[in-house]
Every structure is written in C-alpha cells, then in structure tokens.
Design an enzyme around this catalytic site. Structure first.
Site, PDB file in Angstrom:
ATOM      1  N   HIS A   6     -14.812   3.122  -0.733  1.00 24.89           N
ATOM      2  CA  HIS A   6     -13.946   2.132  -0.957  1.00 24.89           C
ATOM      3  C   HIS A   6     -12.880   2.934   0.008  1.00 24.89           C
ATOM      4  O   HIS A   6     -11.419   2.415   0.615  1.00 24.89           O
ATOM      5  CB  HIS A   6     -13.387   1.476  -1.152  1.00 24.89           C
ATOM      6  CG  HIS A   6     -14.542   0.620  -1.966  1.00 24.89           C
ATOM      7  ND1 HIS A   6     -14.585   0.026  -2.961  1.00 24.89           N
ATOM      8  CD2 HIS A   6     -15.513  -0.415  -1.084  1.00 24.89           C
ATOM      9  CE1 HIS A   6     -15.295  -0.706  -3.435  1.00 24.89           C
ATOM     10  NE2 HIS A   6     -16.470  -0.624  -2.332  1.00 24.89           N
TER      11      HIS A   6
ATOM     12  N   TYR B 206       0.759  -1.193  -0.071  1.00 26.83           N
ATOM     13  CA  TYR B 206       0.195  -0.108   0.267  1.00 26.83           C
ATOM     14  C   TYR B 206       0.781   0.861   0.103  1.00 26.83           C
ATOM     15  O   TYR B 206       0.490   2.177  -0.619  1.00 26.83           O
ATOM     16  CB  TYR B 206      -0.792  -0.245   0.894  1.00 26.83           C
ATOM     17  CG  TYR B 206      -2.191  -1.147   0.684  1.00 26.83           C
ATOM     18  CD1 TYR B 206      -3.255  -0.308   0.496  1.00 26.83           C
ATOM     19  CD2 TYR B 206      -2.157  -2.057   1.508  1.00 26.83           C
ATOM     20  CE1 TYR B 206      -4.814  -1.732  -0.178  1.00 26.83           C
ATOM     21  CE2 TYR B 206      -3.193  -2.984   1.021  1.00 26.83           C
ATOM     22  CZ  TYR B 206      -4.861  -2.636   0.101  1.00 26.83           C
ATOM     23  OH  TYR B 206      -5.496  -3.167   0.018  1.00 26.83           O
TER      24      TYR B 206
ATOM     25  N   GLN C 281     -15.410   4.621  -6.034  1.00 31.30           N
ATOM     26  CA  GLN C 281     -15.517   3.156  -5.514  1.00 31.30           C
ATOM     27  C   GLN C 281     -14.049   3.728  -5.543  1.00 31.30           C
ATOM     28  O   GLN C 281     -12.720   2.795  -4.120  1.00 31.30           O
ATOM     29  CB  GLN C 281     -15.135   2.036  -6.517  1.00 31.30           C
ATOM     30  CG  GLN C 281     -16.992   2.188  -6.504  1.00 31.30           C
ATOM     31  CD  GLN C 281     -17.170   1.102  -7.481  1.00 31.30           C
ATOM     32  OE1 GLN C 281     -17.642  -0.659  -6.934  1.00 31.30           O
ATOM     33  NE2 GLN C 281     -17.421   1.692  -8.565  1.00 31.30           N
ATOM     34  N   ASN C 282     -12.943   4.242  -5.836  1.00 34.58           N
ATOM     35  CA  ASN C 282     -11.552   4.725  -5.662  1.00 34.58           C
ATOM     36  C   ASN C 282     -10.951   4.990  -4.552  1.00 34.58           C
ATOM     37  O   ASN C 282     -11.811   6.073  -4.002  1.00 34.58           O
ATOM     38  CB  ASN C 282     -10.957   6.684  -7.102  1.00 34.58           C
ATOM     39  CG  ASN C 282     -11.343   5.151  -8.329  1.00 34.58           C
ATOM     40  OD1 ASN C 282     -11.788   4.418  -8.394  1.00 34.58           O
ATOM     41  ND2 ASN C 282     -11.651   6.015  -9.441  1.00 34.58           N
TER      42      ASN C 282
ATOM     43  N   THR D  80     -16.987   2.248 -14.644  1.00 35.84           N
ATOM     44  CA  THR D  80     -16.712   0.943 -13.486  1.00 35.84           C
ATOM     45  C   THR D  80     -17.303   0.102 -14.060  1.00 35.84           C
ATOM     46  O   THR D  80     -18.419   0.215 -14.539  1.00 35.84           O
ATOM     47  CB  THR D  80     -17.699   1.304 -11.907  1.00 35.84           C
ATOM     48  OG1 THR D  80     -17.642   0.451 -11.341  1.00 35.84           O
ATOM     49  CG2 THR D  80     -19.596   2.100 -12.088  1.00 35.84           C
TER      50      THR D  80
ATOM     51  N   ARG E 296       1.526   1.396  -3.786  1.00 37.18           N
ATOM     52  CA  ARG E 296       0.123   1.962  -4.301  1.00 37.18           C
ATOM     53  C   ARG E 296      -0.197   3.299  -4.608  1.00 37.18           C
ATOM     54  O   ARG E 296      -0.372   3.820  -5.243  1.00 37.18           O
ATOM     55  CB  ARG E 296      -1.242   1.951  -3.966  1.00 37.18           C
ATOM     56  CG  ARG E 296      -1.265   0.302  -4.705  1.00 37.18           C
ATOM     57  CD  ARG E 296      -2.018  -0.428  -4.656  1.00 37.18           C
ATOM     58  NE  ARG E 296      -3.505  -0.029  -5.309  1.00 37.18           N
ATOM     59  CZ  ARG E 296      -4.986  -0.113  -5.658  1.00 37.18           C
ATOM     60  NH1 ARG E 296      -5.111  -0.444  -4.653  1.00 37.18           N
ATOM     61  NH2 ARG E 296      -5.671   0.053  -6.718  1.00 37.18           N
TER      62      ARG E 296
HETATM   63  P1  NAD Z   1     -13.016  -1.882 -12.222  1.00 41.61           P
HETATM   64  O1  NAD Z   1     -11.268  -2.226 -12.662  1.00 41.61           O
HETATM   65  O2  NAD Z   1     -13.071  -3.434 -12.101  1.00 41.61           O
HETATM   66  O3  NAD Z   1     -13.226  -1.803 -13.766  1.00 41.61           O
HETATM   67  C1  NAD Z   1     -13.116  -0.589 -14.457  1.00 41.61           C
HETATM   68  C2  NAD Z   1     -13.801   0.276 -15.874  1.00 41.61           C
HETATM   69  O4  NAD Z   1     -13.320   0.992 -16.079  1.00 41.61           O
HETATM   70  C3  NAD Z   1     -14.085  -1.623 -16.248  1.00 41.61           C
HETATM   71  O5  NAD Z   1     -15.367  -1.810 -16.193  1.00 41.61           O
HETATM   72  C4  NAD Z   1     -12.732  -1.087 -18.160  1.00 41.61           C
HETATM   73  O6  NAD Z   1     -14.315  -1.640 -18.744  1.00 41.61           O
HETATM   74  C5  NAD Z   1     -13.511   0.638 -17.257  1.00 41.61           C
HETATM   75  N1  NAD Z   1     -12.249   1.666 -17.821  1.00 41.61           N
HETATM   76  C6  NAD Z   1     -11.541   1.159 -18.357  1.00 41.61           C
HETATM   77  N2  NAD Z   1     -10.534   2.562 -19.212  1.00 41.61           N
HETATM   78  C7  NAD Z   1     -11.292   2.905 -18.879  1.00 41.61           C
HETATM   79  C8  NAD Z   1     -12.158   4.539 -19.174  1.00 41.61           C
HETATM   80  N3  NAD Z   1     -10.693   5.488 -20.055  1.00 41.61           N
HETATM   81  N4  NAD Z   1     -12.933   5.146 -19.414  1.00 41.61           N
HETATM   82  C9  NAD Z   1     -13.497   5.549 -18.820  1.00 41.61           C
HETATM   83  N5  NAD Z   1     -13.489   3.963 -18.261  1.00 41.61           N
HETATM   84  C10 NAD Z   1     -12.816   3.101 -18.272  1.00 41.61           C
HETATM   85  O7  NAD Z   1     -13.200  -1.299 -11.905  1.00 41.61           O
HETATM   86  P2  NAD Z   1     -14.445  -0.631 -10.817  1.00 41.61           P
HETATM   87  O8  NAD Z   1     -15.340  -1.035 -11.176  1.00 41.61           O
HETATM   88  O9  NAD Z   1     -14.375   0.633 -10.032  1.00 41.61           O
HETATM   89  O10 NAD Z   1     -14.012  -1.991  -8.760  1.00 41.61           O
HETATM   90  C11 NAD Z   1     -13.295  -2.119  -8.409  1.00 41.61           C
HETATM   91  C12 NAD Z   1     -12.093  -1.876  -7.136  1.00 41.61           C
HETATM   92  O11 NAD Z   1     -10.738  -1.365  -7.495  1.00 41.61           O
HETATM   93  C13 NAD Z   1     -12.680  -0.009  -6.848  1.00 41.61           C
HETATM   94  O12 NAD Z   1     -13.015  -0.807  -5.122  1.00 41.61           O
HETATM   95  C14 NAD Z   1     -11.631   0.226  -6.609  1.00 41.61           C
HETATM   96  O13 NAD Z   1     -11.406   0.201  -4.902  1.00 41.61           O
HETATM   97  C15 NAD Z   1     -10.641  -0.296  -6.243  1.00 41.61           C
HETATM   98  N6  NAD Z   1      -9.594   0.237  -7.636  1.00 41.61           N
HETATM   99  C16 NAD Z   1      -8.981   1.601  -7.006  1.00 41.61           C
HETATM  100  C17 NAD Z   1      -8.633   2.080  -8.107  1.00 41.61           C
HETATM  101  C18 NAD Z   1      -7.468   3.496  -7.643  1.00 41.61           C
HETATM  102  O14 NAD Z   1      -8.514   4.402  -6.687  1.00 41.61           O
HETATM  103  N7  NAD Z   1      -8.081   4.359  -8.945  1.00 41.61           N
HETATM  104  C19 NAD Z   1      -7.396   1.267  -9.333  1.00 41.61           C
HETATM  105  C20 NAD Z   1      -7.697   0.134  -9.145  1.00 41.61           C
HETATM  106  C21 NAD Z   1      -9.085  -0.943  -8.122  1.00 41.61           C
END
Ligand code: NAD
Length: 262
Positions: free
Chosen positions: A133, A82, A115-116, A202, A85
């Site tokens: 989250h 973490y 969710q980010n 998402t 990250r």
């Molecule tokens: P996910 O990874 O499950 O899905 C990502 C989605 O984004 C997909 O449907 C994909 O098609 C779409 N995508 C890809 N490129 C894109 C773009 N340029 N513009 C718009 N959409 C695009 O993500 P989720 O549904 O948010 O769930 C994942 C979990 O992972 C969450 O709980 C989150 O906390 C965590 N996460 C967070 C981060 C962050 O904080 N940036 C990064 C990775 C994962």
C-alpha cells in the site's frame, strides 16, 4: 472463493523442483520465511490499527482521506491529514516483533510483505520489504503514481509543491481506495516460494490480503498471529493460529521454528 492462478501454480512447481535439485547437491538450503504483516503489528509500537477496538476506521477523516477522490475534492485537508499521520508514525519505534523478524535474516532467507505504510520494518533492519500500500517514505506527482517518479518525503507537503520533472502536484505515495496496489506479482512469487509464511496483525479485510494469501505454497507451514481468533473456514489458507499479540506471538513462533526447523 479465490482460486490460485495457473501462473502461480507453475511458479510453485518450478520452485519446488529447483529446491529438490539443491537438496540433492547437499548444499545448505536456507529456509524461505515470508512475513505478511498488517496494522496490528505496528499497534505494539503505538500506531493505531484501522479495525481494532480504537481503530481509525471509526473516524470519518480516515474514511474520507483513504479514497482517491479526496485528492481532487479536498486536496489541502488530505495533505494535512497525511502530514500528521506521517509525523505520528515517525515518532513510533519498531517493536520487539519487528526486531525479531529482522534478526531472523541472520539464519534464514527472510522476506516481508506489508500492508503498513509506516517504515518500522526497515528501521528494525529488514532488508527485503514490499509495501503493498505504498509508504510514508516517498511522494509522487499526481497522475504519475509509479516508482520511477518517487521522491523522498522529507518535510510537510503542501498545495503548490510540484514535481520538478512533471510539473504535477506532489502527493503521498500511499495507495488510496480506487488505486492499484504495488508489487502484487512479486508478492505472489514470494508466497509461492515460501517454506514458512507468518501472517501477523491483519484482519484480512482489506484486499488484496485475502486473494494474495490464496497463493501460498501448499507445502509451506503457515502461522497466523492475532489476538483475535478466526474461524478456520474464514481464512484463505490452512494454518496454525497463534492467538496472541505480535510481540509475544513472535516469541512463541521463534521457539517453535528453532525446535522444528534447525
Ligand atoms: P486492520 O486494522 O484491518 O486489522 C488490524 C488487525 O490487527 C486486527 O485483526 C486486530 O485483531 C489485529 N491486532 C490488534 N492488535 C494487535 C496486536 N497487538 N498484535 C497483533 N495483531 C493485533 O489492519 P490491516 O489488515 O493491516 O488493514 C488495514 C489497512 O490499513 C491496510 O491497508 C494498511 O495500509 C492500513 N493501516 C496501516 C497502518 C500502519 O501503517 N501502521 C495503520 C493503520 C492502518
């Protein structure tokens, strides 16, 4: 199939009635826009998604350290994971889409449910943000994961770093699989009160995304921005799909909002 709770239904009815009263007094009613965002939004800032093509979910470390059990079995490795990250996320800059959402605050009542765990919404200037989250802004003591125990996360966290109040080992304030998410009720309330809901980047695969979005106000206009299209029957809401990346999808959405919703 998820159904809307009776509490959410009551809230939707009460909210609609209040808005009608405001309309009748000829006051200016500011549209309520709620953005519900996921990892795809931050992909345009260079932060990898979980389930996209280069998604982190294919890497075993991500799977292991997303489980609450890793805090007990692999604490040192989990903290290093973490720390890295967090630094990667802090190096990223908000994208055009993050800024467009923040700019809309000048004209509309804007709320963000994300969710980010990154803080790109806040860095772009968004004021009302729920991090379902958790986020890389804070640390919490193990066994005391509650906003009242949060401490700002300024530097790398190591084994032996303890909370001065509780004496417990500090850990990132991110929600791991097996832990309760933050602010579910408030997020549900915001969705019940929305006139427009925009869901960006998402996959809806990580709960509570799917079950929460069932609570969207039925009279709200809903948009789903994602480069990958979905079967309408797989979405927990009726809405319009904008099959595009977050930046260009948001620009298209703004054209539509400004032409339909003055
Ligand atoms: P996910 O990874 O499950 O899905 C990502 C989605 O984004 C997909 O449907 C994909 O098609 C779409 N995508 C890809 N490129 C894109 C773009 N340029 N513009 C718009 N959409 C695009 O993500 P989720 O549904 O948010 O769930 C994942 C979990 O992972 C969450 O709980 C989150 O906390 C965590 N996460 C967070 C981060 C962050 O904080 N940036 C990064 C990775 C994962």
């Amino acid at each position: 199939m998820n159904t809307i709770s009776s509490r959410a239904l009551k809230h939707q009815r009460r909210h609609r009635k209040n808005r009608v009263q405001i309309d009748n007094r000829n006051d200016i009613v500011r549209l309520n826009i709620v953005f519900f965002t996921g990892a795809g939004l931050s992909a345009e800032s260079g932060v990898s998604t979980f389930r996209g093509k280069d998604g982190l979910w294919n890497q075993s470390d991500n799977i292991r350290y997303s489980q609450v059990s890793s805090l007990a079995t692999d604490l040192a490795e989990c903290l290093v994971f973490y720390n890295i990250r967090r630094k990667t996320m802090l190096k990223a800059f908000p994208s055009q889409a993050h800024y467009l959402m923040a700019e809309l605050q000048q004209k509309y009542h804007v709320r963000v449910i994300t969710q980010n765990i990154d803080v790109l919404h806040e860095r772009a200037g968004s004021h009302s943000v729920i991090h379902l989250h958790g986020s890389i802004q804070f640390l919490v003591p193990k066994g005391f994961r509650h906003p009242k125990y949060r401490l700002p996360w300024f530097d790398d966290i190591n084994v032996g770093d303890r909370c001065p109040r509780t004496g417990s080992q500090l850990r990132p304030d991110v929600v791991l699989f097996g832990e309760k998410i933050y602010d579910y009720r408030q997020a549900r309330r915001w969705l019940c009160e929305a006139d427009i809901v925009v869901i960006v980047g998402t996959s809806l695969l990580v709960e509570p995304a799917h079950s929460l979005l069932v609570n969207i106000n039925p009279v709200a206009k809903v948009y789903y921005i994602n480069p990958e299209s979905q079967l309408s029957s797989d979405l927990p809401f009726p809405g319009e799909q904008i099959i595009d990346g977050a930046n260009s999808g948001m620009s298209r959405l703004l054209d539509e909002i400004s032409s339909c919703w003055q």
